[in-house]
Design a protein around this motif. Structure first.
Motif, PDB file in Angstrom:
ATOM      1  N   UNK A   1      -6.298   3.135 -13.150  1.00 53.83           N
ATOM      2  CA  UNK A   1      -7.007   2.367 -12.117  1.00 53.83           C
ATOM      3  C   UNK A   1      -6.046   1.406 -11.429  1.00 53.83           C
ATOM      4  N   UNK A   2      -5.216   0.761 -12.243  1.00 52.26           N
ATOM      5  CA  UNK A   2      -4.256  -0.204 -11.698  1.00 52.26           C
ATOM      6  C   UNK A   2      -3.268   0.489 -10.760  1.00 52.26           C
ATOM      7  N   UNK A   3      -2.793   1.677 -11.167  1.00 55.85           N
ATOM      8  CA  UNK A   3      -1.842   2.417 -10.319  1.00 55.85           C
ATOM      9  C   UNK A   3      -2.484   2.763  -8.975  1.00 55.85           C
ATOM     10  N   UNK A   4      -3.738   3.235  -9.031  1.00 54.43           N
ATOM     11  CA  UNK A   4      -4.436   3.606  -7.793  1.00 54.43           C
ATOM     12  C   UNK A   4      -4.557   2.387  -6.868  1.00 54.43           C
ATOM     13  N   UNK A   5      -4.949   1.251  -7.432  1.00 52.30           N
ATOM     14  CA  UNK A   5      -5.107   0.051  -6.599  1.00 52.30           C
ATOM     15  C   UNK A   5      -3.767  -0.410  -6.024  1.00 52.30           C
ATOM     16  N   UNK A   6      -2.718  -0.365  -6.859  1.00 50.19           N
ATOM     17  CA  UNK A   6      -1.399  -0.784  -6.361  1.00 50.19           C
ATOM     18  C   UNK A   6      -0.911   0.116  -5.223  1.00 50.19           C
ATOM     19  N   UNK A   7      -1.083   1.424  -5.392  1.00 48.07           N
ATOM     20  CA  UNK A   7      -0.649   2.361  -4.335  1.00 48.07           C
ATOM     21  C   UNK A   7      -1.468   2.141  -3.067  1.00 48.07           C
ATOM     22  N   UNK A   8      -2.746   1.892  -3.274  1.00 50.29           N
ATOM     23  CA  UNK A   8      -3.638   1.664  -2.140  1.00 50.29           C
ATOM     24  C   UNK A   8      -3.181   0.433  -1.338  1.00 50.29           C
ATOM     25  N   UNK A   9      -2.847  -0.645  -2.055  1.00 48.94           N
ATOM     26  CA  UNK A   9      -2.394  -1.882  -1.384  1.00 48.94           C
ATOM     27  C   UNK A   9      -1.068  -1.674  -0.669  1.00 48.94           C
ATOM     28  N   UNK A  10      -0.168  -0.935  -1.333  1.00 47.26           N
ATOM     29  CA  UNK A  10       1.151  -0.709  -0.749  1.00 47.26           C
ATOM     30  C   UNK A  10       1.033   0.106   0.551  1.00 47.26           C
ATOM     31  N   UNK A  11       0.196   1.137   0.530  1.00 48.95           N
ATOM     32  CA  UNK A  11       0.021   1.960   1.732  1.00 48.95           C
ATOM     33  C   UNK A  11      -0.661   1.152   2.853  1.00 48.95           C
ATOM     34  N   UNK A  12      -1.607   0.297   2.473  1.00 51.31           N
ATOM     35  CA  UNK A  12      -2.250  -0.557   3.478  1.00 51.31           C
ATOM     36  C   UNK A  12      -1.199  -1.436   4.161  1.00 51.31           C
TER      37      UNK A  12
ATOM     38  N   UNK B   1     -14.068  -0.523  -4.254  1.00 50.16           N
ATOM     39  CA  UNK B   1     -14.487   0.181  -3.027  1.00 50.16           C
ATOM     40  C   UNK B   1     -13.874  -0.498  -1.804  1.00 50.16           C
ATOM     41  N   UNK B   2     -13.914  -1.834  -1.841  1.00 50.46           N
ATOM     42  CA  UNK B   2     -13.435  -2.585  -0.682  1.00 50.46           C
ATOM     43  C   UNK B   2     -11.957  -2.304  -0.418  1.00 50.46           C
ATOM     44  N   UNK B   3     -11.166  -2.255  -1.488  1.00 47.06           N
ATOM     45  CA  UNK B   3      -9.720  -2.003  -1.302  1.00 47.06           C
ATOM     46  C   UNK B   3      -9.478  -0.602  -0.735  1.00 47.06           C
ATOM     47  N   UNK B   4     -10.248   0.370  -1.230  1.00 43.39           N
ATOM     48  CA  UNK B   4     -10.082   1.740  -0.732  1.00 43.39           C
ATOM     49  C   UNK B   4     -10.558   1.851   0.722  1.00 43.39           C
ATOM     50  N   UNK B   5     -11.637   1.143   1.048  1.00 44.07           N
ATOM     51  CA  UNK B   5     -12.118   1.172   2.442  1.00 44.07           C
ATOM     52  C   UNK B   5     -11.104   0.501   3.369  1.00 44.07           C
TER      53      UNK B   5
ATOM     54  N   UNK C   1     -15.498   3.218  -9.078  1.00 44.76           N
ATOM     55  CA  UNK C   1     -16.186   2.742  -7.867  1.00 44.76           C
ATOM     56  C   UNK C   1     -17.695   2.979  -7.930  1.00 44.76           C
ATOM     57  N   UNK C   2     -18.160   3.757  -8.898  1.00 44.54           N
ATOM     58  CA  UNK C   2     -19.615   3.939  -9.087  1.00 44.54           C
ATOM     59  C   UNK C   2     -19.935   3.886 -10.584  1.00 44.54           C
ATOM     60  N   UNK C   3     -21.226   3.613 -10.883  1.00 41.33           N
ATOM     61  CA  UNK C   3     -21.639   3.595 -12.291  1.00 41.33           C
ATOM     62  C   UNK C   3     -21.599   5.010 -12.850  1.00 41.33           C
TER      63      UNK C   3
ATOM     64  N   UNK D   1     -11.556   9.705  -0.434  1.00 38.05           N
ATOM     65  CA  UNK D   1     -12.984  10.088  -0.498  1.00 38.05           C
ATOM     66  C   UNK D   1     -13.405  10.334  -1.951  1.00 38.05           C
ATOM     67  N   UNK D   2     -12.572  11.062  -2.701  1.00 38.04           N
ATOM     68  CA  UNK D   2     -12.889  11.314  -4.119  1.00 38.04           C
ATOM     69  C   UNK D   2     -12.949  10.005  -4.907  1.00 38.04           C
ATOM     70  N   UNK D   3     -11.972   9.138  -4.649  1.00 39.43           N
ATOM     71  CA  UNK D   3     -11.893   7.890  -5.415  1.00 39.43           C
ATOM     72  C   UNK D   3     -13.086   6.968  -5.135  1.00 39.43           C
ATOM     73  N   UNK D   4     -13.697   7.118  -3.965  1.00 37.42           N
ATOM     74  CA  UNK D   4     -14.851   6.272  -3.635  1.00 37.42           C
ATOM     75  C   UNK D   4     -16.102   6.678  -4.418  1.00 37.42           C
ATOM     76  N   UNK D   5     -16.049   7.820  -5.090  1.00 35.20           N
ATOM     77  CA  UNK D   5     -17.155   8.246  -5.969  1.00 35.20           C
ATOM     78  C   UNK D   5     -16.627   8.566  -7.362  1.00 35.20           C
TER      79      UNK D   5
END
Length: 788
Positions: free
Chosen positions: A91-102, A204-208, A159-161, A150-154
């Motif tokens: 999860x941490x890797x995904x968020x870090x990559x997401x922030x870096x690409x943003x 979700x917010x970071x991915x959006x 990102x979902x219960x 899109x996959x990560x948002x579900x």
């Protein structure tokens, strides 16, 4: 590892990246993992630790390193989506990559040489997974990135219960997961409201935010009205390639419309609990309006064979690639769905008004501009929704906040875009008869607004606010005068009784617009007089009985009509009028507008604080391009009127063939230097003076003035109530000319307005995303950033 350590390591990696002139191999995991594996950096940290100058330096001096960084970061997101992100580390890797690409994407978009990079295929990233030889099957990097988001948002537990009960078999298979069961919020097409979860909302917010950054390539292309409007990122994301398109559209729409910033209906509750939902709702609204950026003018024509797909589609498919978000939006048709959407948008738009009423009782939201764009899109793409809105007086819950925003923003140069969208929405609504009818509902809400106190209907509120905008807004609003008066013309045949305050406002406008210096100072100014005369004619012909206040005001100001009928056309008078103009830069004289006291608790509209940033907007088309004339037949149906080419049409509005030079002149921000080339001639004045529709009013004055004067003499009256009583019982049946047919100018979509919406929407998104400042200091081309 402590967070200061991890920041230090991350910063070291960034420095290494900028200083290494040799390309780093993609296989050198020890090097690349420093950017995402061991760090716990927030998005704010990433923006601070990766300065703009360094991103540009890597881009110029070691482009292959930047390319590898992007490719590896996307690869990590794809892996996270594939595995379902079960461990905290993933999860941490995904968020870090997401922030870096943003952080990095805007610097890729600003350089034309790099723009194609994400649409090229990367060796070894085949659609089938492994294998260097598989290139014809490879996906472009952009597609891999969008599908991973899109996959990560579900992603259950991220990102979902998760729906799984037992911990043993906790891994839900990402590929077989039906994301329609994981929609984020109850509402349209989904009844179950999941338990709120702070962490899921933040993820979700970071991915959006990353998704919005992908879409923002549009900001780096100069505005072009041609149909080069399809954004390849949006086009792919909203296509059938994205298996989550429907649940994601539904999740975004429901998240926005279900949001209640009050906090469970307890005033002041937000002071006790921080509301973590708002940033997600804001982001959802922004992503939603960007995915719906689709030029409806170009897609209005049905396909050649007229086939339609789907269940509840009203119209044929738009030609070209299908945008599923637009498609889904246009297909919503259940009453309860419309009710949910309308109530949600009305609740959020009214939020800042409640604020002024009960200060600080609710959390004040800031995303009303995004909500207005969303409401516009709903009405534009879904006619059933538009009719639903107008079916009941619920439309007034949208109208009142719009009038509040228009009145509040009228002195602020930085909010000129908000003024435009508010007026466009009212123009769209005013093309429907039901809107005029709804305006007769008494106005009792008393939102504190800086306008004169009156007792009357929502129609009175609308006209009083419009008068205030015209007489005390800033210069740049002048192009909107045509639109404002067109709205009043459209609703006028249905207005049962205007208050005395409103009647006086309308006559004050006529007085101001019919002064010779105003009429002769720009080629289009006389249209405003035509519009106002049309308003008076409609009310006298169709609603005479309840409108004694207006009739009385017309009688009192009869000299204005006589002056118009006897307007001088000789060169010396024209010249003299223009000399006066140089001394009077005000758009309108404010004398005699009897402002009266403002409402209790209201604050005057304030201009923008010095130094406020604003984004430039493309010019909006003239009213003749914005609207299409329709005539109302006996049975209430509309039929379209074709303008006659190359001449002014009956009411003095320009016909389609007229050159738009004068229009552009009028649109210059400083209208003091407005027309260097154009100057009025006697022939020009005569050409429209002869068409002024004064017959009905002159006949009314001819019949009523002697009767009113007689009452005054007989009874020695100075009291207007007696005169009003007489006028209430008077009738002009058989004395007036035959009623003219009602003309409605309906908004029509065109590529000019589509372009305007695109620049406005991205300008709003640019200015609203300050933490982190995603696009600041990058070289955007869609608009200019100016300081007020």
């Amino acid at each position: 590892m402590g967070s200061s350590d991890s920041k230090l390591n991350f910063r070291k990696a960034v420095i290494q990246l900028t200083t290494k002139t040799q390309p780093v191999e993609a296989t050198d995991d020890a090097f690349w993992d420093q950017f995402w594996a061991d760090t716990a950096t927030s998005v704010q940290d990433v923006f601070a630790l990766v300065p703009a100058a360094e991103i540009r330096a890597v881009r110029e001096e070691s482009p292959s390193n930047l390319a590898t960084l992007c490719y590896k970061a996307v690869e990590k997101l794809v892996q996270g989506a594939e595995s379902g992100c079960h461990s905290e580390k993933e999860k941490q890797i995904v968020l870090n990559c997401s922030r870096l690409l943003t952080r990095v994407l805007p610097y890729i978009f600003e350089d034309p040489d790099w723009r194609g990079f994400f649409w090229s295929t990367v060796p070894g990233a085949g659609r089938g997974g492994q294998g260097e030889e598989d290139d014809e099957n490879a996906r472009p990097l952009a597609e891999s990135l969008l599908l991973a988001i899109a996959d990560l948002l579900f992603c259950p537990d991220f990102t979902v219960q998760s729906h799984r009960r037992s911990t043993v078999d906790s891994a839900e298979d990402v590929h077989s997961l039906d994301s329609c069961e994981y929609i984020w919020e109850a509402g349209v097409g989904f009844a179950h409201s999941p338990q709120p979860n702070y962490t899921h909302d933040m993820n979700r917010m970071e991915l959006l935010k990353l998704l919005l950054t992908c879409f923002s390539e549009a900001m780096y292309l100069p505005p072009a009205p041609e149909s080069g409007s399809t954004n390849p990122w949006v086009q792919f994301f909203c296509s059938t390639e994205n298996r989550h398109a429907l649940p994601l559209f539904t999740s975004l729409l429901n998240t926005v419309c279900a949001y209640d910033p009050v906090g469970y209906g307890i005033p002041y509750n937000h002071l006790l609990f921080s509301d973590y939902r708002e940033p997600l709702v804001e982001e959802a609204a922004q992503v939603l309006i960007v995915t719906l950026d689709h030029d409806s003018a170009s897609s209005a024509s049905p396909t050649v064979d007229g086939t339609t797909t789907g269940t509840a589609m009203d119209d044929a498919d738009p030609p070209g690639p299908e945008n599923l978000f637009v498609n889904y939006l246009s297909r919503i048709h259940r009453e309860e769905d419309f009710q949910f959407i309308l109530k949600g948008i009305a609740r959020l738009l009214s939020n800042p008004l409640l604020q002024t009423y009960l200060p600080n009782s609710t959390k004040k939201i800031q995303f009303h501009q995004e909500l207005l764009v969303l409401f516009w899109k709903l009405c534009d793409f879904n006619k059933k929704f538009l009719f639903f809105v107008l079916k009941s007086s619920d439309v007034l819950d949208i109208l009142v906040p719009i009038l509040f925003f228009l009145n509040d923003a009228r002195a602020d140069q930085s909010r000129v875009g908000l003024m435009h969208i508010g007026v466009f929405i009212l123009l769209l609504l005013s093309g429907e008869r039901n809107f005029g009818v709804r305006l007769n509902k008494p106005y009792s809400v008393r939102v504190p607004m800086d306008i004169p106190v009156f007792t009357g209907t929502h129609a009175d509120l609308l006209i009083v606010v419009f008068h205030k905008i015209i007489t005390s807004g800033h210069q740049r609003l002048q192009p909107l005068f045509d639109c404002l008066l067109t709205i009043v013309v459209n609703v006028s045949p249905y207005l049962k009784s205007l208050s005395m305050v409103t009647a006086n406002k309308l006559l004050h406008l006529l007085e101001a617009f019919s002064t010779t210096w105003f009429l002769f100072s720009a080629a289009q100014n006389h249209h405003l007089v035509f519009f106002l005369l049309e308003v008076f004619n409609n009310i006298i012909q169709y609603q005479f009985d309840g409108n004694s206040n207006l009739v009385y005001a017309i009688i009192r100001k009869r000299s204005v009509f006589h002056q118009l009928a006897n307007l001088p056309t000789d060169p010396p008078t024209i010249h003299k009028a223009l000399q006066r103009r140089r001394r009077t830069p005000e758009p309108l004289s404010r004398t005699g507008s009897q402002e009266g006291t403002s409402m209790e608790g209201s604050r005057p509209a304030a201009p923008a604080e010095p130094g406020t940033l604003k984004t430039s907007l493309v010019a909006t088309p003239g009213i003749d391009k914005l609207t299409e004339k329709s005539q109302v037949s006996e049975d209430g149906t509309l039929r379209s009127l074709d303008p006659e080419p190359q001449q002014s049409s009956e009411d003095g509005s320009p016909a389609k063939g007229e050159p738009s030079q004068a229009w552009r002149e009028q649109r210059r921000p400083s209208s003091s230097s407005a027309s260097g080339q154009w100057s009025p001639t006697p022939e020009w004045v005569l050409s429209w003076k002869s068409k002024l529709p004064l017959q009905t009013i002159m006949r009314l004055l001819q019949v009523l003035v002697p009767q009113v004067e007689k009452i005054c003499i007989d009874k020695g009256l100075t009291d207007e109530s007696e005169i009003l009583r007489f006028l209430q019982h008077g009738t002009l049946v058989g004395l007036l000319p035959v009623p003219h047919p009602i003309l409605i100018r309906k908004y029509q979509a065109n590529s000019g307005t589509a372009m305007w919406f695109r620049t406005y929407m991205w300008g709003v998104i640019y200015l609203r995303n300050v933490d982190p400042p995603v696009w600041y200091d990058t070289d955007v081309k869609l608009f200019e950033i100016q300081r007020v």
